[in-house]
Design a protein around this motif. Structure first.
Motif, PDB file in Angstrom:
ATOM      1  N   PRO A 111      98.759  24.603 -45.349  1.00 22.23           N
ATOM      2  CA  PRO A 111      99.317  24.909 -46.660  1.00 22.23           C
ATOM      3  C   PRO A 111     100.641  24.187 -46.884  1.00 22.23           C
ATOM      4  O   PRO A 111     101.180  23.559 -45.962  1.00 22.23           O
ATOM      5  CB  PRO A 111      99.510  26.428 -46.593  1.00 22.23           C
ATOM      6  CG  PRO A 111      99.789  26.689 -45.154  1.00 22.23           C
ATOM      7  CD  PRO A 111      98.937  25.708 -44.395  1.00 22.23           C
ATOM      8  N   PRO A 112     101.215  24.291 -48.092  1.00 17.60           N
ATOM      9  CA  PRO A 112     102.476  23.598 -48.395  1.00 17.60           C
ATOM     10  C   PRO A 112     103.667  24.165 -47.624  1.00 17.60           C
ATOM     11  O   PRO A 112     103.720  25.349 -47.292  1.00 17.60           O
ATOM     12  CB  PRO A 112     102.661  23.830 -49.898  1.00 17.60           C
ATOM     13  CG  PRO A 112     101.328  24.246 -50.415  1.00 17.60           C
ATOM     14  CD  PRO A 112     100.650  24.953 -49.279  1.00 17.60           C
ATOM     15  N   LEU A 113     104.621  23.288 -47.342  1.00 17.19           N
ATOM     16  CA  LEU A 113     105.945  23.690 -46.875  1.00 17.19           C
ATOM     17  C   LEU A 113     106.935  23.675 -48.031  1.00 17.19           C
ATOM     18  O   LEU A 113     107.918  24.407 -48.032  1.00 17.19           O
ATOM     19  CB  LEU A 113     106.432  22.733 -45.782  1.00 17.19           C
ATOM     20  CG  LEU A 113     105.614  22.660 -44.491  1.00 17.19           C
ATOM     21  CD1 LEU A 113     106.177  21.581 -43.582  1.00 17.19           C
ATOM     22  CD2 LEU A 113     105.580  23.993 -43.779  1.00 17.19           C
ATOM     23  N   ASN A 114     106.664  22.817 -49.008  1.00 18.37           N
ATOM     24  CA  ASN A 114     107.523  22.716 -50.178  1.00 18.37           C
ATOM     25  C   ASN A 114     107.383  23.966 -51.046  1.00 18.37           C
ATOM     26  O   ASN A 114     106.268  24.386 -51.362  1.00 18.37           O
ATOM     27  CB  ASN A 114     107.128  21.473 -50.985  1.00 18.37           C
ATOM     28  CG  ASN A 114     108.052  21.210 -52.150  1.00 18.37           C
ATOM     29  OD1 ASN A 114     109.215  21.629 -52.136  1.00 18.37           O
ATOM     30  ND2 ASN A 114     107.547  20.523 -53.159  1.00 18.37           N
ATOM     31  N   GLN A 115     108.497  24.584 -51.407  1.00 15.34           N
ATOM     32  CA  GLN A 115     108.517  25.785 -52.232  1.00 15.34           C
ATOM     33  C   GLN A 115     107.716  26.927 -51.593  1.00 15.34           C
ATOM     34  O   GLN A 115     107.085  27.720 -52.275  1.00 15.34           O
ATOM     35  CB  GLN A 115     107.983  25.494 -53.637  1.00 15.34           C
ATOM     36  CG  GLN A 115     108.854  24.515 -54.413  1.00 15.34           C
ATOM     37  CD  GLN A 115     108.421  24.340 -55.844  1.00 15.34           C
ATOM     38  OE1 GLN A 115     107.241  24.210 -56.126  1.00 15.34           O
ATOM     39  NE2 GLN A 115     109.383  24.350 -56.752  1.00 15.34           N
ATOM     40  N   SER A 116     107.739  26.975 -50.294  1.00 10.43           N
ATOM     41  CA  SER A 116     107.061  28.050 -49.560  1.00 10.43           C
ATOM     42  C   SER A 116     108.088  29.121 -49.185  1.00 10.43           C
ATOM     43  O   SER A 116     109.114  28.824 -48.568  1.00 10.43           O
ATOM     44  CB  SER A 116     106.413  27.499 -48.287  1.00 10.43           C
ATOM     45  OG  SER A 116     106.067  28.543 -47.408  1.00 10.43           O
ATOM     46  N   GLU A 117     107.782  30.357 -49.540  1.00 10.82           N
ATOM     47  CA  GLU A 117     108.697  31.440 -49.205  1.00 10.82           C
ATOM     48  C   GLU A 117     108.763  31.676 -47.697  1.00 10.82           C
ATOM     49  O   GLU A 117     109.741  32.247 -47.197  1.00 10.82           O
ATOM     50  CB  GLU A 117     108.279  32.735 -49.919  1.00 10.82           C
ATOM     51  CG  GLU A 117     106.898  33.229 -49.587  1.00 10.82           C
ATOM     52  CD  GLU A 117     105.817  32.681 -50.498  1.00 10.82           C
ATOM     53  OE1 GLU A 117     104.885  33.434 -50.829  1.00 10.82           O
ATOM     54  OE2 GLU A 117     105.890  31.494 -50.875  1.00 10.82           O
ATOM     55  N   ILE A 118     107.750  31.226 -46.975  1.00  7.75           N
ATOM     56  CA  ILE A 118     107.787  31.327 -45.519  1.00  7.75           C
ATOM     57  C   ILE A 118     108.861  30.390 -44.958  1.00  7.75           C
ATOM     58  O   ILE A 118     109.563  30.718 -43.996  1.00  7.75           O
ATOM     59  CB  ILE A 118     106.412  30.993 -44.913  1.00  7.75           C
ATOM     60  CG1 ILE A 118     105.359  31.999 -45.406  1.00  7.75           C
ATOM     61  CG2 ILE A 118     106.469  30.994 -43.389  1.00  7.75           C
ATOM     62  CD1 ILE A 118     103.958  31.674 -44.965  1.00  7.75           C
ATOM     63  N   VAL A 119     109.002  29.225 -45.584  1.00  3.63           N
ATOM     64  CA  VAL A 119     109.995  28.237 -45.147  1.00  3.63           C
ATOM     65  C   VAL A 119     111.391  28.618 -45.620  1.00  3.63           C
ATOM     66  O   VAL A 119     112.368  28.577 -44.859  1.00  3.63           O
ATOM     67  CB  VAL A 119     109.624  26.832 -45.663  1.00  3.63           C
ATOM     68  CG1 VAL A 119     110.754  25.837 -45.377  1.00  3.63           C
ATOM     69  CG2 VAL A 119     108.336  26.357 -45.009  1.00  3.63           C
ATOM     70  N   THR A 120     111.510  29.002 -46.876  1.00  4.25           N
ATOM     71  CA  THR A 120     112.836  29.236 -47.448  1.00  4.25           C
ATOM     72  C   THR A 120     113.342  30.664 -47.239  1.00  4.25           C
ATOM     73  O   THR A 120     114.504  30.954 -47.514  1.00  4.25           O
ATOM     74  CB  THR A 120     112.817  28.941 -48.958  1.00  4.25           C
ATOM     75  OG1 THR A 120     111.832  29.779 -49.594  1.00  4.25           O
ATOM     76  CG2 THR A 120     112.457  27.488 -49.211  1.00  4.25           C
ATOM     77  N   GLY A 121     112.468  31.556 -46.733  1.00  8.03           N
ATOM     78  CA  GLY A 121     112.856  32.942 -46.519  1.00  8.03           C
ATOM     79  C   GLY A 121     113.590  33.158 -45.209  1.00  8.03           C
ATOM     80  O   GLY A 121     114.392  32.319 -44.772  1.00  8.03           O
ATOM     81  N   ASP A 122     113.287  34.262 -44.553  1.00 10.24           N
ATOM     82  CA  ASP A 122     113.961  34.671 -43.317  1.00 10.24           C
ATOM     83  C   ASP A 122     113.869  33.556 -42.264  1.00 10.24           C
ATOM     84  O   ASP A 122     112.780  33.190 -41.813  1.00 10.24           O
ATOM     85  CB  ASP A 122     113.299  35.945 -42.795  1.00 10.24           C
ATOM     86  CG  ASP A 122     114.026  36.534 -41.596  1.00 10.24           C
ATOM     87  OD1 ASP A 122     114.669  35.773 -40.843  1.00 10.24           O
ATOM     88  OD2 ASP A 122     113.932  37.757 -41.393  1.00 10.24           O
ATOM     89  N   VAL A 147      97.557  32.954 -44.715  1.00 12.03           N
ATOM     90  CA  VAL A 147      98.938  33.043 -45.188  1.00 12.03           C
ATOM     91  C   VAL A 147      98.927  32.949 -46.704  1.00 12.03           C
ATOM     92  O   VAL A 147      98.007  32.390 -47.302  1.00 12.03           O
ATOM     93  CB  VAL A 147      99.835  31.922 -44.616  1.00 12.03           C
ATOM     94  CG1 VAL A 147      99.962  32.031 -43.121  1.00 12.03           C
ATOM     95  CG2 VAL A 147      99.305  30.556 -45.017  1.00 12.03           C
ATOM     96  N   THR A 148      99.961  33.502 -47.322  1.00 13.91           N
ATOM     97  CA  THR A 148     100.129  33.389 -48.767  1.00 13.91           C
ATOM     98  C   THR A 148     101.372  32.575 -49.046  1.00 13.91           C
ATOM     99  O   THR A 148     102.459  32.887 -48.555  1.00 13.91           O
ATOM    100  CB  THR A 148     100.256  34.781 -49.422  1.00 13.91           C
ATOM    101  OG1 THR A 148      99.058  35.522 -49.160  1.00 13.91           O
ATOM    102  CG2 THR A 148     100.433  34.655 -50.919  1.00 13.91           C
ATOM    103  N   VAL A 149     101.203  31.501 -49.816  1.00 13.57           N
ATOM    104  CA  VAL A 149     102.303  30.614 -50.165  1.00 13.57           C
ATOM    105  C   VAL A 149     102.331  30.453 -51.680  1.00 13.57           C
ATOM    106  O   VAL A 149     101.327  30.066 -52.285  1.00 13.57           O
ATOM    107  CB  VAL A 149     102.154  29.233 -49.491  1.00 13.57           C
ATOM    108  CG1 VAL A 149     103.250  28.289 -49.965  1.00 13.57           C
ATOM    109  CG2 VAL A 149     102.193  29.365 -47.974  1.00 13.57           C
ATOM    110  N   ALA A 150     103.462  30.774 -52.277  1.00 11.27           N
ATOM    111  CA  ALA A 150     103.654  30.645 -53.731  1.00 11.27           C
ATOM    112  C   ALA A 150     102.543  31.340 -54.506  1.00 11.27           C
ATOM    113  O   ALA A 150     102.020  30.808 -55.491  1.00 11.27           O
ATOM    114  CB  ALA A 150     103.747  29.173 -54.111  1.00 11.27           C
ATOM    115  N   GLY A 151     102.155  32.504 -53.997  1.00  5.52           N
ATOM    116  CA  GLY A 151     101.164  33.307 -54.704  1.00  5.52           C
ATOM    117  C   GLY A 151      99.728  32.946 -54.422  1.00  5.52           C
ATOM    118  O   GLY A 151      98.803  33.622 -54.893  1.00  5.52           O
ATOM    119  N   LYS A 152      99.476  31.883 -53.641  1.00  8.68           N
ATOM    120  CA  LYS A 152      98.111  31.491 -53.307  1.00  8.68           C
ATOM    121  C   LYS A 152      97.791  31.879 -51.879  1.00  8.68           C
ATOM    122  O   LYS A 152      98.585  31.629 -50.969  1.00  8.68           O
ATOM    123  CB  LYS A 152      97.902  29.992 -53.506  1.00  8.68           C
ATOM    124  CG  LYS A 152      96.477  29.557 -53.183  1.00  8.68           C
ATOM    125  CD  LYS A 152      96.245  28.091 -53.482  1.00  8.68           C
ATOM    126  CE  LYS A 152      94.810  27.698 -53.127  1.00  8.68           C
ATOM    127  NZ  LYS A 152      94.520  26.274 -53.396  1.00  8.68           N
TER     128      LYS A 152
END
Length: 759
Positions: A659-670, A686-691
């Protein structure tokens, strides 16, 4: 040999990892017994190794070459003399640390059967002193050689290397040994395609062309009789294209084009003949079953469309897949339904070929000139590269002495039982080559086409045009078409011969060849023909895919055709994506045009166009300035070698992989959660940006790098900081202390995390 106490400890540990805590003592005992049975991984000579194989009824495995004649083979090809040109990746993983992988000890060797007994008996070293060579392809008077990071063309002078020409100095830029381009398949359309790559190559005169194409696969690539490409990744059985490989890759903002990178055989289950504890995630629940055998593919590679014609009609056009971690070769049956190709595994609960020898490592499969199916066997204990090697597998390798020997390697062939096909040699005689274009063996047809083109047998042009008219010979017509194209002799009138036939597969071939002949002078005639064919549901996607291949001067003439496609097929995903591919850089104009034709925003074309435009906007906002790479130089390097291969250079993910790393809450979060994932890995959806992403849309398993001794905690902090600040991400940095804190928190952990655990 294991001590019983150690075996008991390992058995109990594995039980806890693989099964519910309510697992019965009987099953624990069974697990221990299985481990005792396979505690020693014996090194077998090639003849004995064959006796450990079980192959489909009516067939047999024959030895073609073994050490010392060949060592650590990973790829090969045949020449017109029936000789094998073999790539030896001698330096691959000498130990679990990869010590000495940079030593130039790789080779390209020529193996020959001089007494025609079916076994190679002569070895000629063509090139040596190579660092981890990985692919070759014979072209004209030379050979393409992939030696990371470069792709060379080396002239052949009496089986010795001559002049070198650098074809691509960034052929394998980024990635690691498991994730770098390979394959070099010379396809029926005369272009050379690769796995783990979005580039294709072709020699025209003394120049090499390089073009953008669809990103495909991981290791190995094959074609069917229509020139459609098939590939896979290590956790998926068969992926492939419905449409010709040279079309549809015109819009770089368009991540996926329907009809390419499609799941052909979605069933990824495997049925090993032995316990397969020596896999990288063998400790994880669900990786192995109660018999300690692999459940699903974890090292699938080298899909082969068998076109040899020797093994029987039932096996023709089947797709075979190697699975070295499970010591087996899988057979899949595929069929066309219109332009859609779908398939299934040939057998329930068994394999085409399986071995009880753990060191049997089939990594590449090929059709041979004699019609046999050839197997390249690295024959070794270690196949997992150091980048992702888990502590569990390191222990397996150490405790069962899987590191050595490093000087083995075998090549086998599968033939009808009791037969001994002789080596096949092809005379460079125009009449002989023309006749071979109608042969039942697809390898011979391909080679004849290539030799006619390579040796410039222009005298055959009239005969090729006659063959093009022979309606009783489908494959011969296809090869006649593309041989004319390769000779530079193809004309629009030749293509029209196929476009006006009743067989839609021949019409599709004509459409695929149209870009080679269409020009301003004949373009109006071609567009009129396309407008007629557009009404055919089967051919409509092909017509749409051709729009960007038209000369710019003809776009105005083709406008009514494009509108008709948009009006007639607004909910056809294949036509929709093809139209979007044709409008690269003009997506806003296309959106306005669609609204005027049909304002319904629920149309497939409208939704897919909206998604592409959103991606364009994301890229516009993205910032990958040089300062970030200067701030985190090791992070930038690690991203290219470890992360980019699955998540993409733009961080937007790659279909079938990650999945994406760009605009991913997994990347930019905790940052601690992300650090735990990078160190120990992540499994499951995993869920990334609502997907929501899950297998088989992506690989269900991301390995961690925390146990890789090559990367320091500072390195890991850098790569995490790099992706947290890259593209549209604007998250804070991660420090070396953060890495150490997470390690302490999860000290002793080896399992990958799930998102549920981390949340």
């Amino acid at each position: 040999m294991y001590s019983r106490l150690y075996l008991l400890a390992i058995g109990l540990w594995l039980s806890a990892c693989h099964t519910d805590t309510s697992k019965t003592p009987d099953k624990q005992s069974d697990s221990l017994a299985i481990r005792e049975k396979y505690a020693v991984s014996a090194v077998l000579d090639a003849t004995t190794a064959i006796s450990h194989m079980a192959v489909d009824k009516g067939l047999e495995v024959q030895l073609v070459a073994a050490e010392p004649l060949v060592t650590v083979p990973v790829a090969m090809t045949f020449d017109e003399k029936g000789r094998m040109w073999v790539v030896e990746m001698t330096g691959y993983m000498p130990d679990t640390l990869g010590t000495g992988e940079d030593i130039p000890n790789g080779k390209i060797v020529i193996l020959e059967d001089t007494n025609q007994d079916g076994k190679a008996d002569k070895r000629t070293v063509f090139m040596d002193s190579l660092v981890l060579p990985r692919a070759i392809c014979l072209v004209e008077n030379g050979i393409l050689v992939a030696e990371p990071p470069r792709l060379w063309f080396v002239e052949i002078n009496n089986d010795q290397p001559g002049k070198r020409t650098l074809v691509d100095n960034k052929y394998t830029e980024g990635g690691n040994v498991e994730h770098q381009p390979n394959g070099l398949l010379r396809a029926v359309d005369n272009w050379i395609y690769n796995a783990k790559s979005d580039k294709r190559y072709r020699r025209v005169g003394d120049k090499w062309l390089k073009q953008q194409t669809h990103f495909r696969g991981q290791w190995g690539i094959s074609q069917d009789n229509f020139g459609r490409l098939y590939y896979n990744n290590n956790s998926e059985n068969v992926i492939g294209d419905y449409f010709p490989p040279g079309l549809g890759a015109n819009n770089t903002e368009q991540k996926n084009v329907s009809g390419y990178d499609e799941k052909i055989v979605p069933d990824n289950r495997v049925y090993p003949a032995r316990a397969t504890t020596g896999v990288n995630r063998g400790y994880m629940k669900g990786t192995l079953n109660d018999s300690l055998r692999l459940v699903k593919m974890t090292a699938a590679c080298s899909p082969l469309v068998y076109r040899g014609g020797l093994l029987g009609k039932d096996l023709d056009n089947n797709i075979f897949v190697a699975e070295p971690s499970a010591n087996l070769i899988k057979r899949n049956i595929v069929k066309d339904s219109g332009y859609i190709v779908k398939g299934h595994q040939a057998y329930p609960n068994k394999e085409f070929l399986s071995s009880t020898d753990e060191r049997f490592r089939p990594v590449s499969l090929y059709d041979g000139p004699d019609g046999a199916l050839y197997i390249v066997d690295m024959y070794r204990g270690i196949i997992q590269h150091k980048t992702y090697l888990t502590p569990y597998l390191k222990n397996e390798i150490k405790s069962r002495n899987l590191t050595n020997p490093l000087n083995c390697g075998r090549i086998y062939r599968i033939v009808p039982a009791g037969t001994h096909p002789l080596p096949v040699k092809i005379d460079n005689n125009p009449a002989v080559l023309l006749a071979l274009l109608s042969n039942n063996n697809g390898w011979l047809r391909d080679k004849a086409q290539q030799m006619i083109i390579d040796h410039r047998h222009i005298s055959l042009v009239p005969a090729l045009r006659s063959l093009l008219q022979q309606k009783d010979s489908l494959y011969a017509q296809i090869h006649a078409l593309w041989t004319l194209e390769g000779l530079g002799a193809l004309q629009l009138s030749d293509v029209m011969v196929l476009l006006r036939q009743a067989n839609p597969y021949l019409q599709a071939q004509g459409l695929a060849a149209l870009p080679s002949v269409i020009n301003v002078a004949n373009g109006k005639e071609a567009i009129d023909e396309l407008a007629r064919m557009e009404e055919n549901v089967f051919l409509a996607p092909y017509v749409a895919l051709l729009l960007p291949a038209l000369p710019p001067q003809l776009y105005k003439d083709a406008e009514p055709l494009k509108k008709q496609l948009m009006t007639r097929y607004p909910n056809d995903p294949y036509v929709a994506d093809a139209v979007i591919a044709a409008m690269a850089g003009k997506e806003t104009q296309l959106q306005q045009q669609l609204k005027s034709l049909n304002p319904d925003t629920t149309l497939v074309l409208a939704k897919r166009l909206k998604r592409v435009m959103k991606d364009i906007e994301n890229h516009r906002k993205a910032s990958m300035d040089e300062s970030l790479q200067k701030t985190y130089p090791r992070g930038a390097m690690l991203f290219k070698t470890v992360c980019q291969t699955c998540h993409g250079a733009d961080g937007d993910g790659i279909q079938s992989l990650a999945p994406p790393l760009n605009q991913s809450e997994i990347v930019t979060g905790d940052k601690y959660r992300l650090t735990a994932i990078v160190l120990f890995g992540l499994t499951g959806p995993v869920t990334v940006a609502g997907k929501h992403y899950k297998a088989p849309e992506i690989s269900g398993d991301m390995p961690g790098i925390g146990s890789n001794d090559e990367f320091s905690d500072k390195d890991i902090a850098e790569v995490i900081s790099y992706i947290r600040g890259a593209w549209s991400n604007r998250a804070g940095k991660v420090t070396e202390k953060d890495i150490q804190d997470v390690r302490k928190r999860y000290k002793g952990r080896q399992k990958s995390f799930t998102m549920a655990e981390l949340q």
